[in-house]
Write a protein that holds these residues in place. Structure first.
Motif, short mmCIF file in Angstrom:
data_model
loop_
_atom_site.label_atom_id
_atom_site.label_comp_id
_atom_site.label_asym_id
_atom_site.label_seq_id
_atom_site.Cartn_x
_atom_site.Cartn_y
_atom_site.Cartn_z
N UNK A 197 14.05 -3.96 -2.77
CA UNK A 197 15.62 -3.93 -2.01
C UNK A 197 15.56 -5.28 -1.16
N UNK A 198 16.68 -5.21 -0.30
CA UNK A 198 16.93 -6.42 0.64
C UNK A 198 16.08 -6.35 1.68
N UNK A 199 15.46 -4.96 2.01
CA UNK A 199 14.69 -4.85 2.97
C UNK A 199 13.06 -4.94 2.68
N UNK A 200 13.09 -5.28 1.33
CA UNK A 200 11.69 -5.59 0.73
C UNK A 200 10.87 -4.32 0.36
N UNK A 201 11.74 -2.83 0.27
CA UNK A 201 11.17 -1.77 -0.17
C UNK A 201 11.16 -1.83 -1.61
N UNK A 234 -3.56 -12.01 -0.94
CA UNK A 234 -2.06 -12.29 -0.39
C UNK A 234 -1.29 -11.51 -0.91
N UNK A 235 0.05 -11.60 -0.39
CA UNK A 235 1.32 -10.72 -1.05
C UNK A 235 1.48 -11.23 -2.44
N UNK A 236 2.00 -10.16 -3.15
CA UNK A 236 2.55 -10.70 -4.42
C UNK A 236 3.81 -11.70 -4.35
N UNK A 267 6.40 -8.34 1.56
CA UNK A 267 6.84 -7.10 0.75
C UNK A 267 6.02 -5.97 1.78
N UNK A 268 6.74 -4.69 1.61
CA UNK A 268 5.92 -3.56 2.37
C UNK A 268 4.83 -3.24 1.71
N UNK A 269 4.81 -3.37 0.41
CA UNK A 269 3.84 -2.77 -0.61
C UNK A 269 3.25 -3.99 -1.21
N UNK A 270 1.82 -4.05 -1.12
CA UNK A 270 1.16 -4.96 -1.76
C UNK A 270 -0.35 -4.42 -2.53
#
Length: 519
Positions: A183-187, A501-503, A148-151
């Protein structure tokens, strides 16, 4: 989709006194230690399988039996101390009735000594190591990892899900008590405060019906809830049902044929629990019915297996009496129950799915064994992925096993589009120090119950507690999302700091059956 939940009933780590020397000393005081062992064998079969499948001594090493499992089983037989050692119990925990434990010991000291002698003499010093015919390949071509773009730091993902209709990813964080929508774009599109720990969710357009476990630590209070969250600009929260014992899964289905959507709930609990369903009486009023009043209901599937038009229920129970049961719907909210499979209590049953693996038209079972947070926190050679084939009469035979330490969840889907079910598996208790590739394993079905195993290096970035599959990007292929629960209930060595790491990790399905990678 449901998540894996075993974390939510992991008991506190007991610092038990080493008792083996006391038990062996007791054995030596007898004229014949073989007599003690033989008597202990008879007694253990009599008492140790009164509540669950008999646990063979070979399933654990001597130290784990003597210092971990048996001292915790003593109180279930009314034995709270032996030879000066005090055994732990949950007497003082919330929700435990005063009459849960026997008011007097079911065995005398000599009989309990004989059982201890049997396990001490019969168990191995160490368990055999897991062996794989072929290693897990790092040459993975089925999925492309995307973060994801926000971690944020130290994610504690208690739920992840793919909303295929809305083309969104949902992620709940148990520490922050938030639900995030991507979103499907990982925003990140939206978020809302839950004020609780969400472990499962049903999506309905801009609404979420969620399963709130209540208090995470093992106890038997009725603090679990079913809640509705309205997302978007006009956020709101509504309580639909409460007073549940640590619910871990929620399914919406019309179980009694009145054309109203009811809820099936796995109330895992701790010492107490139940599989229950909430009958929709209209006007947001629900009446609770208990199908089986026992702890450990961890995952259920609603499916009309006998094609009579009535939804039946398949359920995996853990927490002692482990196994898969089938509840056949007889109409009007009545169910018959049948035991399909039983497992030893140290197997750590975590998840199961239904799929036809041999192409005979009958539903088979793929099962995950791997919870390792109870009283026997050692690597176990029998943890992993199992397939049980159906003979058409609901009799199931083990036909495949792939070893994965601490296997926590399995998803069976045709990921490569060749017409047969493949398997995605995650582990929460992998052998991270020596085999970190066990954290996520993709088993590609080659036919004839032959599978090839692969993974991705990026999968080592998290400690995966939960997983879901679905077509996020609308290309007709099922993708995968993994949820990172970065804190662990037991010390496990890893070369990666999961808190950084990422969520979640999104695995985009990129390969056609032919092997061509899509752009």
């Amino acid at each position: 989709m449901s998540l894996t939940k075993r974390l939510f009933y992991l008991p506190a780590v007991f610092k038990l006194l080493a008792a083996s020397s006391f038990f062996l000393f007791a054995c030596k005081q007898q004229s014949s230690s073989s007599d003690l062992v033989e008597r202990g064998k008879i007694l253990s079969h009599q008492y140790c399988q009164s509540c669950h499948l008999f646990p063979e001594p070979s399933l654990l090493d001597k130290k784990t039996w003597m210092e971990g499992v048996l001292p915790n089983m003593g109180p279930r037989l009314g034995i709270f101390s032996f030879m000066g050692l005090h055994y732990p119990s949950d007497k003082s925990k919330m929700g435990v009735p005063s009459n849960f434990y026997p008011d007097h010991a079911l065995l005398n000291d000599e009989q309990w000594r004989d059982i201890l002698a049997f396990y001490s003499a019969s168990a191995p010093y160490t368990l055999t190591r897991q062996e794989r015919k072929e290693p897990i390949s790092m040459n993975h071509l089925q999925f492309s990892p995307v973060m994801p773009k926000k971690n944020y730091l130290a994610p504690v993902s208690t739920y992840v899900g793919i909303d295929t209709a809305g083309r969104k990813i949902l992620q709940a964080d148990g520490l922050q008590k938030m639900i995030y929508v991507y979103s499907d774009k990982l925003d990140q599109l939206d978020s809302t405060s839950t004020g609780s720990m969400v472990v499962d969710a049903i999506t309905e357009k801009n609404k979420l019906i969620v399963c709130n476990i209540g208090i995470i630590n093992p106890q038997d209070g009725r603090f679990g809830k079913i809640e509705e969250f309205v997302m978007g600009k006009n956020k709101s929260t509504r309580n639909l049902f409460d007073s549940l014992r640590r619910p871990v899964q929620l399914i919406e289905a019309d179980l009694n044929g009145d054309f109203k959507k009811d809820f099936l709930v796995c109330e895992f609990g701790n010492l107490l629990g139940a599989l229950s369903w909430l009958e929709n009486k209209g006007d947001d009023h629900f009446e609770r019915h208990v199908l089986r009043e026992t702890p450990g209901a961890i995952h259920a599937i609603v499916q009309d297996y006998n094609h009579d038009g009535l939804p039946d229920i398949w359920v995996l129970f853990a927490q002692g009496d482990e196994g898969i049961m089938l509840f056949t719907n007889k109409g009007n909210g009545q169910f018959d129950q049948q035991s399909l499979l039983r497992f030893p209590p140290v197997y750590g049953s975590s998840y199961f799915e239904l799929a036809d693996f041999d192409g005979d038209g009958y539903t088979d079972i793929v099962y995950a064994s791997g919870d390792n947070g109870d009283f026997s926190q050692i690597l176990k050679p029998y943890h992993g992925v199992y397939i049980f084939l159906n003979d058409g009469q609901q009799h199931f035979t083990q036909s495949y096993f792939y070893p994965i330490h601490g296997c926590f969840k399995v998803i069976a889907r045709d990921f490569d589009g060749d017409g047969d079910p493949d398997i995605a598996a995650i582990s929460y208790f992998a052998d991270y120090a020596h085999q970190p590739e066990e954290g996520f394993v993709y088993l590609e079905n080659k036919g004839g119950l032959q599978f090839t195993a692969s993974t991705l290096k990026e999968a080592e970035s998290g400690r995966w507690l939960t997983m879901d599959a679905g077509d996020l990007d609308g290309d007709g292929k099922p993708d995968i999302v993994l949820g990172n629960f970065s804190v662990g209930p037991s010390p496990i060595r890893s070369n990666y700091d999961w808190k950084k790491g990422p969520p979640f990790l999104f695995l985009k399905n990129i390969r056609h059956t032919s092997g061509a990678v899509r752009k």
